[in-house]
Design a protein around this motif. Structure first.
Motif, PDB file in Angstrom:
ATOM      1  N   TYR A 254      91.053  70.262  51.296  1.00 43.20           N
ATOM      2  CA  TYR A 254      90.515  71.532  51.765  1.00 43.20           C
ATOM      3  C   TYR A 254      89.856  71.342  53.124  1.00 43.20           C
ATOM      4  O   TYR A 254      89.253  70.302  53.401  1.00 43.20           O
TER       5      TYR A 254
ATOM      6  N   PHE B 170      87.604  68.114  52.866  1.00 34.34           N
ATOM      7  CA  PHE B 170      87.277  67.593  51.536  1.00 34.34           C
ATOM      8  C   PHE B 170      88.562  67.207  50.815  1.00 34.34           C
ATOM      9  O   PHE B 170      89.513  67.989  50.769  1.00 34.34           O
TER      10      PHE B 170
ATOM     11  N   GLN C 200      87.031  73.139  55.627  1.00 30.83           N
ATOM     12  CA  GLN C 200      85.954  74.121  55.634  1.00 30.83           C
ATOM     13  C   GLN C 200      85.352  74.195  57.030  1.00 30.83           C
ATOM     14  O   GLN C 200      84.710  73.250  57.498  1.00 30.83           O
TER      15      GLN C 200
ATOM     16  N   LYS D 111      82.155  78.998  56.552  1.00 34.30           N
ATOM     17  CA  LYS D 111      83.277  79.684  55.906  1.00 34.30           C
ATOM     18  C   LYS D 111      83.636  79.014  54.572  1.00 34.30           C
ATOM     19  O   LYS D 111      83.100  77.989  54.195  1.00 34.30           O
ATOM     20  N   ARG D 112      84.558  79.619  53.890  1.00 31.92           N
ATOM     21  CA  ARG D 112      84.991  79.111  52.586  1.00 31.92           C
ATOM     22  C   ARG D 112      85.945  77.936  52.765  1.00 31.92           C
ATOM     23  O   ARG D 112      86.645  77.854  53.770  1.00 31.92           O
ATOM     24  N   PRO D 113      85.992  77.021  51.788  1.00 32.97           N
ATOM     25  CA  PRO D 113      87.020  75.971  51.831  1.00 32.97           C
ATOM     26  C   PRO D 113      88.403  76.601  51.681  1.00 32.97           C
ATOM     27  O   PRO D 113      88.599  77.512  50.875  1.00 32.97           O
TER      28      PRO D 113
ATOM     29  N   LEU E  88      92.570  75.597  51.234  1.00 31.49           N
ATOM     30  CA  LEU E  88      93.556  74.562  50.961  1.00 31.49           C
ATOM     31  C   LEU E  88      94.473  74.382  52.157  1.00 31.49           C
ATOM     32  O   LEU E  88      94.994  75.359  52.710  1.00 31.49           O
TER      33      LEU E  88
ATOM     34  N   PHE F 146      79.972  78.914  45.484  1.00 34.55           N
ATOM     35  CA  PHE F 146      81.334  79.403  45.632  1.00 34.55           C
ATOM     36  C   PHE F 146      81.967  79.629  44.274  1.00 34.55           C
ATOM     37  O   PHE F 146      81.760  78.879  43.329  1.00 34.55           O
TER      38      PHE F 146
ATOM     39  N   PHE G 196      89.245  80.096  47.185  1.00 30.45           N
ATOM     40  CA  PHE G 196      87.797  80.256  47.190  1.00 30.45           C
ATOM     41  C   PHE G 196      87.369  81.620  47.717  1.00 30.45           C
ATOM     42  O   PHE G 196      87.967  82.173  48.652  1.00 30.45           O
ATOM     43  N   GLY G 197      86.295  82.115  47.126  1.00 33.11           N
ATOM     44  CA  GLY G 197      85.630  83.285  47.668  1.00 33.11           C
ATOM     45  C   GLY G 197      84.768  82.884  48.852  1.00 33.11           C
ATOM     46  O   GLY G 197      84.649  81.707  49.187  1.00 33.11           O
TER      47      GLY G 197
END
Lengths: 113, 110
Positions: free
Chosen positions: B36, B89, B38, B42-44, B46, A90, A104-105
Motif C-alpha cells: 500500500y 506499507f 499512503q 490520505k488513505r492507504p 493498494l 481507518f 480503505f476509507g
C-alpha cells in the motif's frame, strides 16, 4: 474515491468519554476491517467482520468494541478514552472474507484532549 | 501471530533512480502480500499485490518479488518520480488477519 465511507471525519473529545465511529463498506463487500494509525506510525489491525460475524481479531483493546449490522455497515466503539487513543482510525472493506484486496476509507481522526 | 518487518524505515533517492523496500514475515501460512502507498493525510491505497503461488509480479514501473522459502518479499520501483514520494506499507495475510510492516517513508528528490 474507494467507495468506503467513514463518518465523522474528525472527532474531538475528552478523556474518559465514549465515541462511535461508523463505516459503510463498498457496495457488495461483505468484509469490514478496522485499523488504528497513530501519528507517524504504522497501521495496527484491530478487528474484522464478515457478513455480520467477527472473523479475526488483532490488537484491539478491551475498551474497544465493534459490530457489523445486517446492512453491512460497521461501527467501532471506543470507551474510557485515553490520550493515547488519539489516532487516525481507518475502515477497509473487501469482497470476501479471505485474503483479498482491501479498500480503505478516508479515516476518522480522533483527538482525545 | 504474524510478524512483519520492513526495511528501510526511510529511503531517499534521486529522481530516475530505483527504490527497493524489503519485508520479511514470520508465519509460513501467509499467502497474500499486498503493498500500500499512503500519501500524507490520505488513505492507504493498494499499488500491487502478490499471492504465494507466484514469485514475481510487475505493473509498469512497480514490481514485487516473493521468496517463500526465505519468507521475504520486496517492492521495486524503477525510474522514480517525485510523485512516488509517500509512505509504503507491506503486509502479509494469513487466513483473515492482515499484518502490516511499520512502513517506509520514500522521498524522491527532483
Amino acid at each position: 474515491d474507494s467507495g468506503v465511507t467513514q463518518t465523522p471525519k474528525h472527532l474531538i473529545t475528552a478523556t474518559g468519554q465514549r465515541v462511535t465511529l461508523r463505516c459503510s463498506p463498498r457496495s457488495g463487500d461483505l468484509s469490514v476491517y478496522w485499523y488504528q494509525q497513530s501519528l507517524d506510525q504504522g497501521l495496527q489491525f484491530l478487528i474484522q467482520y464478515y457478513n455480520g460475524e467477527e472473523r479475526a481479531k488483532g490488537n484491539i483493546l478491551e475498551r474497544f468494541s465493534a459490530q457489523q449490522f445486517p446492512d453491512l455497515h460497521s461501527e467501532l466503539n471506543l470507551s474510557s478514552l485515553e490520550l493515547g487513543d488519539s489516532a487516525l482510525y481507518f475502515c477497509a472493506s473487501s469482497a470476501r472474507g479471505g485474503p483479498n484486496i482491501q479498500y480503505f476509507g478516508a479515516g476518522t481522526r480522533l483527538s482525545v484532549l | 501471530g504474524e510478524n512483519v518487518e520492513q526495511h528501510p524505515s526511510t529511503l531517499s533517492v534521486q529522481e530516475g533512480d530505483s527504490a527497493v523496500i524489503k519485508c520479511t514475515y514470520s508465519d509460513s501460512a501467509s499467502n497474500y502480500f499486498p503493498w500500500y502507498k499512503q500519501e500524507l493525510g490520505k488513505r492507504p491505497q493498494l499499488i500491487i499485490d502478490i499471492r504465494s503461488n507466484v514469485g514475481e509480479k510487475k505493473d509498469q514501473r512497480i514490481a514485487v518479488t516473493l521468496n517463500k522459502t526465505a519468507k521475504h518479499f520486496s517492492l521495486h520501483i524503477t525510474e522514480t518520480q517525485p510523485e512516488d514520494s509517500a509512505v509504503y506499507f507491506c503486509a502479509a495475510v494469513e487466513n483473515n488477519d492482515m499484518r502490516f510492516g511499520a512502513g517506509t517513508r520514500l522521498t524522491v528528490k527532483p
